[in-house]
Design a protein around this motif. Sequence first.
Motif, PDB file in Angstrom:
ATOM      1  N   GLU A 157       1.549  -1.538   0.193  1.00 49.91           N
ATOM      2  CA  GLU A 157       0.190   0.050   0.008  1.00 49.91           C
ATOM      3  C   GLU A 157       0.991   1.066   0.310  1.00 49.91           C
ATOM      4  O   GLU A 157       0.341   2.205  -0.058  1.00 49.91           O
ATOM      5  N   PHE A 160       1.821   2.178  -3.622  1.00 51.47           N
ATOM      6  CA  PHE A 160       1.207   2.142  -4.453  1.00 51.47           C
ATOM      7  C   PHE A 160       0.384   3.887  -3.847  1.00 51.47           C
ATOM      8  O   PHE A 160       0.370   4.649  -5.180  1.00 51.47           O
ATOM      9  N   ARG A 164       1.292   7.321  -6.451  1.00 54.54           N
ATOM     10  CA  ARG A 164       0.192   8.103  -6.644  1.00 54.54           C
ATOM     11  C   ARG A 164       0.129   9.401  -6.149  1.00 54.54           C
ATOM     12  O   ARG A 164       0.077  10.904  -6.967  1.00 54.54           O
ATOM     13  N   ILE A 183      -5.587   2.480  -9.850  1.00 49.72           N
ATOM     14  CA  ILE A 183      -6.318   1.847  -9.098  1.00 49.72           C
ATOM     15  C   ILE A 183      -4.687   0.112  -8.514  1.00 49.72           C
ATOM     16  O   ILE A 183      -4.402   0.186  -9.806  1.00 49.72           O
ATOM     17  N   PRO A 184      -4.644  -0.077  -8.319  1.00 51.25           N
ATOM     18  CA  PRO A 184      -3.446  -0.929  -7.953  1.00 51.25           C
ATOM     19  C   PRO A 184      -4.015  -2.602  -8.274  1.00 51.25           C
ATOM     20  O   PRO A 184      -5.456  -2.666  -8.051  1.00 51.25           O
ATOM     21  N   ASN A 192      -8.069  -7.080  -9.426  1.00 56.95           N
ATOM     22  CA  ASN A 192      -8.166  -5.687  -9.640  1.00 56.95           C
ATOM     23  C   ASN A 192      -8.733  -5.106 -11.262  1.00 56.95           C
ATOM     24  O   ASN A 192      -9.161  -4.084 -11.382  1.00 56.95           O
ATOM     25  N   THR A 200      -5.480  -6.307  -1.808  1.00 56.56           N
ATOM     26  CA  THR A 200      -5.473  -5.284  -1.427  1.00 56.56           C
ATOM     27  C   THR A 200      -6.688  -5.213  -0.864  1.00 56.56           C
ATOM     28  O   THR A 200      -7.772  -4.209  -1.155  1.00 56.56           O
ATOM     29  N   TRP A 202      -6.666  -3.151   1.817  1.00 58.05           N
ATOM     30  CA  TRP A 202      -6.650  -1.333   2.253  1.00 58.05           C
ATOM     31  C   TRP A 202      -7.182  -0.247   0.987  1.00 58.05           C
ATOM     32  O   TRP A 202      -7.445   0.463   1.102  1.00 58.05           O
ATOM     33  N   TYR A 203      -7.724  -0.779  -0.379  1.00 53.68           N
ATOM     34  CA  TYR A 203      -8.302  -0.724  -1.457  1.00 53.68           C
ATOM     35  C   TYR A 203     -10.020  -0.711  -1.103  1.00 53.68           C
ATOM     36  O   TYR A 203     -10.302  -1.570  -1.662  1.00 53.68           O
ATOM     37  N   GLU A 204     -10.219   0.103  -1.152  1.00 51.71           N
ATOM     38  CA  GLU A 204     -12.045   0.086  -1.906  1.00 51.71           C
ATOM     39  C   GLU A 204     -12.771   0.975  -2.716  1.00 51.71           C
ATOM     40  O   GLU A 204     -13.943   0.711  -2.921  1.00 51.71           O
TER      41      GLU A 204
END
Length: 438
Positions: A157, A160, A164, A183-184, A192, A200, A202-204
Amino acid sequence: MTATPSIEILRFNTCGSVDDGKSTLIGRLLYDSKSLMEDQLEALQRSADLTGGGQINLANVTDGLRAEREQGITIDVAYRYFATPRRRFIVADTPGHVQYTRNMVTGASTANLSVVLVDARQGVTEQTRRHACIAALLGIPHIVFAINKMDLVDWSEHRFLEIRAEIEAFLPKLDAFRDVKFIPISALYGDNVVDPSRHTPWYEGPTLLRHLETVHIASDWNLTQLRFPVQWVNRPHRPTDPNLHDFRGFSGQLAGGIVRVGQKVLVLPSGWKTTVREIWTPDGIEPEAFCPQSITLVLEHDLDISRGDMIVDPEQLPGMSQDVQARICWMHTRPLLPGRKFLLKHTTQTVQAVVTSIEHRLDITTFEPRPAPAELQLNDIGEVRIRTSKALIYDGYHTNRMTGSFILIEPGTNATVAAGMLRPPQERAKLEYTDFVI
């Protein structure tokens, strides 16, 4: 019987540096969304021994040239079509190598959305900045930065967010995108892309396909200013329908706005005013039509209108001038020098043109202009002034991409040497007899 509603079409392109995984991403999209035909799957299996070490190489879905497969790079622009229950897609896989930047401009010129891939290991490169800049210059309103190969950085994260932050630092200088997503992903394993990844947590945000299905594009077209470049005077030869014996319509694609039966319109450059009598579409006569439909207009009066003329709203006039300013991407190996003559194709007309001056060249690293360069080299982006043999009827590119774009053609070879984006007109069309009514 209720008509089946048409499914919206999203045009998007993929771009990024060499080996960032653009072709693999498209292959994964098509493969996981079950959009590949049986013969395509068989072809992938046959090519596995050549490029995939005995395994299916999803990049081969778009890398069709043998040289592309052998070198592992994308050279030409490859177009693929697929659909989901929500939306239809036209995707252009554009090259990442700086040598083929001109191909990226071609593939992205009609896109609603651009997907810029970033290798999570390499981070932001010059090509990342170049492609983001070109997407901004082309007026693409939606952009996705797909941070690829996250599996090679242990799904970090922190990495990423680091990439970003670096991208968000230069985006304000471009001042162009209405919608930006990060987007990862792992194109190789499908994380994804179509389905959410368990790696991931941690990615919502949405998966890439989910975002492509739901991004709002209906407002991307200019629906406020009527622009109808005439492409063809439609006079049916020996019509079978006796009602069409004296039919005379004007065919083309609506480049902007909405046209309705009974609407007052103005023909440029002549300045004739008339009224719309009929609107013909592939589905028959309709009371109205919207950009970007292809239609045939029948007018109340028999006017001298030909290819290259434009039908507009009298209350919302475009610019009309022989002297224009534009940003261009130079696409030829021979440099551009002031004073060179070309053919300029704009909407439905082609006119003679000369580049009178080069105002500046854009520095891709800093996004700052370098004033008064002597020439523009291959893949350079610069500001130029152009004089045309006939007045262009146009809008600024960011107001209307269809009436604000053009290409330059080399007369001797007929090669396209530049793609251009017009600056907003300094003044609107001035007509000697604007108030003249037939």
